[in-house]
Design an enzyme around this catalytic site. Sequence first.
Site, mmCIF file in Angstrom:
data_model
loop_
_atom_site.group_PDB
_atom_site.id
_atom_site.type_symbol
_atom_site.label_atom_id
_atom_site.label_comp_id
_atom_site.label_asym_id
_atom_site.label_seq_id
_atom_site.Cartn_x
_atom_site.Cartn_y
_atom_site.Cartn_z
ATOM 1 N N CYS A 122 29.243 -34.826 26.710
ATOM 2 C CA CYS A 122 28.972 -34.309 25.366
ATOM 3 C C CYS A 122 27.457 -34.279 25.129
ATOM 4 O O CYS A 122 26.737 -33.555 25.805
ATOM 5 C CB CYS A 122 29.712 -35.172 24.345
ATOM 6 S SG CYS A 122 29.422 -34.793 22.608
ATOM 7 N N ASP A 170 36.124 -25.145 24.560
ATOM 8 C CA ASP A 170 35.314 -26.185 23.915
ATOM 9 C C ASP A 170 34.966 -25.763 22.489
ATOM 10 O O ASP A 170 34.278 -24.767 22.270
ATOM 11 C CB ASP A 170 34.029 -26.388 24.728
ATOM 12 C CG ASP A 170 33.255 -27.640 24.330
ATOM 13 O OD1 ASP A 170 33.307 -28.017 23.136
ATOM 14 O OD2 ASP A 170 32.588 -28.213 25.198
ATOM 15 N N HIS A 201 36.682 -29.777 24.589
ATOM 16 C CA HIS A 201 35.665 -30.817 24.620
ATOM 17 C C HIS A 201 36.319 -32.194 24.770
ATOM 18 O O HIS A 201 37.337 -32.476 24.151
ATOM 19 C CB HIS A 201 34.878 -30.764 23.310
ATOM 20 C CG HIS A 201 33.572 -31.477 23.335
ATOM 21 N ND1 HIS A 201 32.419 -30.898 23.815
ATOM 22 C CD2 HIS A 201 33.227 -32.718 22.936
ATOM 23 C CE1 HIS A 201 31.427 -31.748 23.705
ATOM 24 N NE2 HIS A 201 31.897 -32.869 23.178
#
Length: 232
Positions: A122, A170, A201
Site C-alpha cells: 500500500c 484496486d 487492494h
Amino acid sequence: MTTNTEIATLDGNAMIPAYVARPEGTPRGAIIVQQEVFGVDAGIRKKADDWAAKGYLAVAPDSFWRQKPGIELSPYIEAEMQQALDHMMAHDFDLGIRDIEAVIHWIRREESVAKVGFVGFCMGGKVAYMAAARTDIDASVGYYGVMIDQMLGEKHAISRPLMLHIPTADHFVDAAAQKAMHEGLDDHPRVTLHDYEGLDHGFAAEIGARRDEAGAALADERTEAFFAKNIG
C-alpha cells in the site's frame, strides 16, 4: 510488542523504532518490510517473521514514529481506517525515505549484511518505488503501491531491480493510474509489473477479509524468487 529495536536516523539525533526478526545462523541477506497505513501490526510482523524463517534478517521500521509511534489500526473499523489515512496524508515521504536509508546503513554496517531488499505494501508500495529510485537498495518489491503514477518522472533513476504487484480492481489505484504505470514502466529494463485480474487492494494482507489466498500465494512466490535471485 510492536517494535523491539531502535535504529539511529541519518543525522544521529533520533531513533527509529523497528521490529526485527532474525534467522537462525548467518542471514542470506536482509529484507526491509514496509508497513501499510495501519502501522507495524500483527500482519507486518508475521511477514517479517516469515522472511526470517526463510533465512533473511527482516526489519520492519515504524513509518509514523514522528507522528505517533507504535500505532496498530484496523482497516475494518471506520474510525481507525480514517486515522490511518490521516497519518498517511501527514507523513513526510521525503523524510521517510531518509529513514529507509538509515535502516539500510544499519543493516550493512551494524548487522554486517551486505545485500538488502525491500518489500512494501500500500503506502509501503509507493516507498518501494521511491527506494528503488532514491537509494542504493539491491532490489525492491511493491504490493498495490499507491501514487506511483505520480512519480514516473523518477523512473530514470531506477538502476536496481524493482517488481510491482498490481491488482486490477484496486479501489485506491484506478484504471487510469494503472495504465500510466504500464505505459511508463513496461519498457524499463529494471522493472517488472505483474497484474492480478479482478483482485483488490490488500489482497496479500496476512490477516482479515481483504486477503485472496490464490493471489497472495502467486505474488509471494514471485517475490520470493525475485529476492532469491537478487539478494541471495
